[in-house]
Design a protein around this motif. Structure first.
Motif, PDB file in Angstrom:
ATOM      1  N   PRO B 270      31.829 -17.656  50.355  1.00  0.00           N
ATOM      2  CA  PRO B 270      32.455 -17.893  51.431  1.00  0.00           C
ATOM      3  C   PRO B 270      31.946 -18.700  52.285  1.00  0.00           C
ATOM      4  N   GLN B 271      30.581 -18.998  52.510  1.00  0.00           N
ATOM      5  CA  GLN B 271      29.916 -19.505  53.459  1.00  0.00           C
ATOM      6  C   GLN B 271      29.915 -21.151  53.377  1.00  0.00           C
ATOM      7  N   VAL B 272      30.631 -21.815  52.237  1.00  0.00           N
ATOM      8  CA  VAL B 272      30.699 -22.985  51.966  1.00  0.00           C
ATOM      9  C   VAL B 272      32.081 -23.500  51.946  1.00  0.00           C
ATOM     10  N   GLY B 273      32.482 -24.738  52.751  1.00  0.00           N
ATOM     11  CA  GLY B 273      33.921 -24.928  52.850  1.00  0.00           C
ATOM     12  C   GLY B 273      34.364 -25.740  51.531  1.00  0.00           C
ATOM     13  N   ALA B 274      35.831 -25.354  51.261  1.00  0.00           N
ATOM     14  CA  ALA B 274      36.119 -25.619  49.856  1.00  0.00           C
ATOM     15  C   ALA B 274      36.150 -27.334  49.874  1.00  0.00           C
ATOM     16  N   GLY B 275      36.037 -28.020  51.066  1.00  0.00           N
ATOM     17  CA  GLY B 275      35.859 -29.494  50.795  1.00  0.00           C
ATOM     18  C   GLY B 275      34.780 -29.909  50.101  1.00  0.00           C
ATOM     19  N   PHE B 276      33.533 -29.136  50.521  1.00  0.00           N
ATOM     20  CA  PHE B 276      32.239 -29.644  49.939  1.00  0.00           C
ATOM     21  C   PHE B 276      32.257 -28.945  48.462  1.00  0.00           C
ATOM     22  N   LYS B 277      32.860 -27.992  48.273  1.00  0.00           N
ATOM     23  CA  LYS B 277      32.750 -27.528  47.109  1.00  0.00           C
ATOM     24  C   LYS B 277      33.711 -28.621  45.922  1.00  0.00           C
ATOM     25  N   PHE B 278      34.867 -29.296  46.393  1.00  0.00           N
ATOM     26  CA  PHE B 278      35.326 -30.473  45.668  1.00  0.00           C
ATOM     27  C   PHE B 278      34.576 -31.575  45.650  1.00  0.00           C
ATOM     28  N   ILE B 279      33.904 -31.871  46.568  1.00  0.00           N
ATOM     29  CA  ILE B 279      33.017 -33.175  46.485  1.00  0.00           C
ATOM     30  C   ILE B 279      31.961 -32.685  45.503  1.00  0.00           C
ATOM     31  N   HIS B 280      31.295 -31.627  45.438  1.00  0.00           N
ATOM     32  CA  HIS B 280      30.242 -31.272  44.523  1.00  0.00           C
ATOM     33  C   HIS B 280      30.829 -31.440  43.212  1.00  0.00           C
ATOM     34  N   SER B 281      32.025 -30.730  42.841  1.00  0.00           N
ATOM     35  CA  SER B 281      32.747 -30.795  41.786  1.00  0.00           C
ATOM     36  C   SER B 281      32.931 -31.932  41.201  1.00  0.00           C
ATOM     37  N   ALA B 282      33.349 -33.087  41.929  1.00  0.00           N
ATOM     38  CA  ALA B 282      33.672 -34.312  41.623  1.00  0.00           C
ATOM     39  C   ALA B 282      32.098 -34.970  41.104  1.00  0.00           C
ATOM     40  N   PHE B 283      31.202 -35.073  41.883  1.00  0.00           N
ATOM     41  CA  PHE B 283      29.915 -35.597  41.451  1.00  0.00           C
ATOM     42  C   PHE B 283      29.472 -34.959  40.346  1.00  0.00           C
ATOM     43  N   THR B 284      29.792 -33.581  40.097  1.00  0.00           N
ATOM     44  CA  THR B 284      29.198 -32.857  38.639  1.00  0.00           C
ATOM     45  C   THR B 284      29.874 -33.546  37.551  1.00  0.00           C
ATOM     46  N   ALA B 285      31.134 -33.909  37.741  1.00  0.00           N
ATOM     47  CA  ALA B 285      31.976 -34.549  36.663  1.00  0.00           C
ATOM     48  C   ALA B 285      31.184 -35.706  36.480  1.00  0.00           C
ATOM     49  N   ILE B 286      30.704 -36.495  37.259  1.00  0.00           N
ATOM     50  CA  ILE B 286      29.903 -37.653  36.945  1.00  0.00           C
ATOM     51  C   ILE B 286      28.620 -37.455  36.282  1.00  0.00           C
ATOM     52  N   VAL B 287      28.038 -36.310  36.253  1.00  0.00           N
ATOM     53  CA  VAL B 287      26.613 -36.260  35.773  1.00  0.00           C
ATOM     54  C   VAL B 287      26.853 -36.032  34.052  1.00  0.00           C
ATOM     55  N   ALA B 288      28.218 -36.149  33.674  1.00  0.00           N
ATOM     56  CA  ALA B 288      28.354 -35.890  32.165  1.00  0.00           C
ATOM     57  C   ALA B 288      28.098 -37.356  31.746  1.00  0.00           C
ATOM     58  N   LEU B 289      28.135 -38.514  32.529  1.00  0.00           N
ATOM     59  CA  LEU B 289      27.847 -39.854  32.126  1.00  0.00           C
ATOM     60  C   LEU B 289      26.834 -40.158  31.642  1.00  0.00           C
ATOM     61  N   PRO B 290      25.602 -39.824  32.180  1.00  0.00           N
ATOM     62  CA  PRO B 290      24.423 -40.145  31.518  1.00  0.00           C
ATOM     63  C   PRO B 290      24.137 -39.569  30.173  1.00  0.00           C
ATOM     64  N   THR B 291      24.574 -38.249  30.269  1.00  0.00           N
ATOM     65  CA  THR B 291      24.571 -37.221  28.834  1.00  0.00           C
ATOM     66  C   THR B 291      25.485 -38.058  27.804  1.00  0.00           C
ATOM     67  N   LEU B 292      26.636 -38.549  28.162  1.00  0.00           N
ATOM     68  CA  LEU B 292      27.536 -39.297  27.138  1.00  0.00           C
ATOM     69  C   LEU B 292      26.842 -40.430  26.939  1.00  0.00           C
ATOM     70  N   LEU B 293      26.182 -41.356  27.775  1.00  0.00           N
ATOM     71  CA  LEU B 293      25.403 -42.627  27.311  1.00  0.00           C
ATOM     72  C   LEU B 293      24.447 -42.198  26.493  1.00  0.00           C
TER      73      LEU B 293
END
Lengths: 269, 541
Positions: B270-293
């Protein structure tokens, strides 16, 4: 090779990577702070600043309505681990004098013959908490409550220190008896019952929980039933009420008999 | 040129010895919580074992592998003796002392807080001090890698940094920065409470600090494996690396995006806002990129090997591959486990999907499949590949190596697939025992038994691994020649300055940490009403 400058707007790697990172940040940030707060059902947003604050996790001021008051009187005791570490001898002595009024039920040496709890060697935090709860009315008992009317905070501390100072009667489980019943050793995980032993000793002792070895079976059963039917409510955060409500009668009997199984020692009889 | 053979061997031996012990604990845990064993009388033993298993496997084992492999890479790719070998030994001994210091209170049951610390649980201060020493030892390695590269660059102006060293230094910077989160948590929050200066702790802030470390640490574990993919595999199977630039881009992408994503571990907090959770989720999606490369580049490199060996047609190169070669076998296994683990990871990082598997056995299955599976199987390969160069003795028994890798692969699949399944059924993690007689979790019983047998297979596989290394000590001395890394199809003669140094990427890593973590940390630090009383583990009354 002439070193090209890295941190320069002419460097495509610099511009590209910083630009890409910034774009992801701006787009995801825009979605997170400006768009999504409005789409969440039941989220009443007063404006853009409110949306941003809500997404950033800034706590809102609590609503105007009154806090719901508890129907029962709750324990107000705060325990910390240093409270009883080094009791003064004078405190134990005063406690011994005060405890003479307890002897008729709890025994002259703190070992009861009247199905009242044995207090000799009980943790001071336990005696302190129960006496305090009797005093504030969080726990009510026709015999105990009147005693507390005249006891001060210091009296309570002294009595707790005195009983903790007395030697504790040894626990006894005859060889013929089976090992600790499941409810004591493992609880009932699917009903959310932690093992008795995880707070009351055997596995772990938690602050404010008494050891139960050698206590009267009648007393243990009566308290478990009182927790279950809601007539005793001074457990912190409903811990014992939640456990006792989920226990079946057979488990209550097993736990009580297990803890009570004791030979009557000289000091007890 | 490998000068510091004793140093490197010391790192590997200590790593694998601790790994063997922690693996036994893991297998015992799987057995004791399965329907095959009676309920454990004292769950404290389970959590004690779990704390030791997690602490060794997450902090000590991979760090030692990364360090030992890093020293080997530095010497053999830069072809210069290690600068600061004495400091390297100090780092090693700090890890030894730190491990012993932290494991004593764990063994005594004074620090059963699990390796993720879980404040407000507070254990014996020596547990945390030991971990700080381990991290401190590893930071010496971080500094030495940067110093060695800088020194090489000074005397080799205009020459591209060898890929292996470039990746190795990226890995060390990633670790250097990501370990700061846990270090801040330990030094600023947990240790003052453990030492008795304070009795309350901001558990929410502590968890945010830990998430700073918790995700990028996974990529730190992964780095030696990825370095092995790019710089060992193509050479070992007789092929060439498809693209040197693609490899560099993958490693710098890890450096940048592994960091600002950790809050996806606290989706339920509960101590982290939903907005930051969303941003981290979006950046996590990008981390798939180096693995796919990486998957693309390595598959292409493997295809080159297959075609060089005479493979024809769209699939003919597959059968032409040297499947008898343990490295080939291991990389195939590793990719399969990485594929399944990665797919599971996509579910973990999605805010909504995570809700259905959060804190279930699914998570345990996920990180064992990725770390224990895809990553550790390549640690074995690194050891097999490097050993003859370190000991001067050949490892002859390829058959036994294949058996070991097969056992590890099958064992890890059998361990983790049922875990994923029972996680979907809702089985919670971190439990010492389960009431399998209850109809609600009776369906979990058989998969849990299966996964325990998977764990036993892993123990057998590790036994075979040790037997292989032991037997190699008895084979005759040989000259393994210089340690080499794979060559790219088009060897780099000129590399953009951005891909020849790490400055830009480190700046982005720190910058994104500030944007993505700055506000949540500042908010929790400033607020005065976020602390809770600490709970001391192992105290009485």
């Amino acid at each position: 090779m002439i070193e090209e400058r890295l941190f320069s707007l002419k460097n495509i790697w610099f511009v590209g990577s910083v630009g890409a990172a910034a774009s992801v940040l701006v787009v995801s940030g825009g979605l997170a702070f400006l768009v999504l707060p409005y789409t969440e059902r039941g989220n009443r947003i007063a404006g853009i600043w409110d949306a941003i604050c809500s997404a950033a996790g800034v706590p809102k001021k609590s609503s105007q309505s009154e806090t719901v008051a508890s129907q029962t009187k709750l324990s107000s005791v705060v325990l910390n681990s240093d409270m009883f570490k080094h009791p003064a001898p004078v405190s134990i002595g005063r406690g011994a004098t005060l405890a003479q009024q307890c002897a008729i039920c709890h025994g002259p040496t703190g070992v009861s013959r009247a199905d009242s709890p044995n207090l000799a060697g009980q943790y001071p935090s336990v005696i302190y908490k129960q006496l305090h709860d009797f005093k504030t009315g969080a726990r009510v008992n026709a015999v105990m409550s009147p005693f507390l009317a005249s006891m001060t905070e210091q009296d309570i501390l002294d009595v707790a220190s005195y009983y903790a100072f007395l030697p504790r009667p040894p626990g006894y489980h005859p060889d013929t008896a089976e090992v600790a019943p499941t409810i004591v050793e493992s609880g009932a995980p699917m009903r959310g019952i932690a093992p008795c032993g995880s707070c009351h000793g055997g596995i772990e002792n938690k602050a404010g929980s008494p050891w139960l070895e050698g206590q009267s079976a009648v007393y243990i059963k009566a308290q478990l039933h009182a927790f279950a039917n809601g007539s005793r409510t001074n457990d912190i955060s409903l811990q014992m009420r939640n456990v006792a409500r989920q226990m079946i009668d057979k488990e209550i009997d097993q736990a009580a008999e297990y803890y009570a199984s004791k030979p009557l020692t000289e000091s007890g009889e | 040129m490998l000068n510091s053979k004793r140093l490197i061997l010391a790192h590997f031996w200590l790593a694998f010895a601790l790994f063997g012990l922690a693996l036994l604990l893991g297998a015992w845990q799987m057995f004791i919580r399965s329907p095959m064993a009676a309920w454990i009388g004292n769950p404290e033993w389970y959590y004690r074992s779990l704390t030791a298993h997690g602490t060794i496997m997450a902090y000590v084992f991979p760090t030692l592998i990364a360090m030992g492999f890093g020293y080997a890479i530095s010497e053999s790719s830069l072809k210069q003796a290690l600068i600061g070998a004495r400091w390297a030994w100090i780092g090693f001994w700090l890890i030894v002392v730190g491990t012993v210091t932290s494991m004593i209170p764990v063994s005594l049951g004074l620090a059963s807080v699990l390796y993720t610390f879980y404040p407000p649980l507070i254990g014996n201060p020596f547990y945390y001090i030991g971990i700080v020493l381990v991290v401190g030892g590893s930071w010496i390695w971080v500094a030495l890698m940067a110093i060695n590269l800088a020194s090489w660059k000074r005397s080799n102006r205009g020459v591209p940094v060898p890929l292996a060293m470039y990746a190795n230094v990226a890995s060390s910077w990633l670790w250097g920065w990501t370990a700061v989160g846990a270090a801040l948590e330990l030094v600023l929050q947990i240790l003052p409470v453990a030492l008795g200066f304070k009795s309350t702790i901001d558990a929410g802030l502590a968890r945010v600090f830990f998430s700073w470390t918790l995700h990028a640490i996974v990529y730190f574990w992964l780095m030696p494996t990825y370095i092995a993919y790019y710089t060992i595999v193509p050479r070992a199977i007789g092929g060439k690396l498809y693209s040197d630039s693609m490899a560099r881009i993958s490693f710098v992408l890890f450096l940048v995006v592994a960091m600002p994503i950790g809050i996806h571990h606290t989706f339920a907090d509960p101590q982290v806002g939903a907005g930051f959770k969303f941003i981290h989720s979006a950046f996590t999606a990008i981390v798939a990129l180096p693995t796919l490369l990486t998957v693309f580049t390595i598959c292409a490199s493997v295809e080159i090997a297959g075609r060089l060996r005479g493979g024809r047609g769209p699939f003919g190169w597959l059968t032409a591959l040297p499947w008898q070669n343990p490295v080939m076998l291991a990389v195939a296994f590793s990719f399969i486990m990485l594929g399944f683990g990665g797919a599971g990871g996509l579910i973990n990082m999605s805010y909504q999907l995570d809700a259905s598997i959060h804190n279930t056995q699914w998570i345990t299955g996920h990180f064992h499949l990725i770390f224990g599976g895809a990553i550790v199987i390549m640690y074995f390969v690194i050891a097999y590949d490097l050993w003859p160069h370190l000991t001067g003795r050949e490892i002859r028994n390829l058959h036994l190596m294949r058996v070991q890798l097969w056992l590890w692969f099958v064992g890890m699949i059998v361990t983790t697939f049922p875990w994923h399944y029972v996680g979907v059924l809702g089985m919670p993690r971190r439990m010492a025992f389960f009431d399998y007689t209850d109809p609600a979790i009776a369906p979990d019983a058989i998969p849990v038994v299966m996964s325990a047998f998977g764990g036993f297979l892993l123990v057998v596989s590790a036994g075979v691994f040790f037997a292989i290394l032991y037997k190699s000590q008895r084979s005759p001395l040989c000259d393994a020649g210089p340690y080499r890394f794979s060559v790219a199809v088009h060897p780099q003669t000129k590399v953009p300055v951005a891909l020849n140094g790490h400055a830009l990427w480190i700046a982005l890593m720190i910058g994104l940490t500030v944007t993505n973590y700055g506000f949540p940390i500042a908010q929790l630090t400033v607020r005065s009403d976020t602390s809770v009383p600490a709970y001391y583990v192992g105290t009485r009354k």
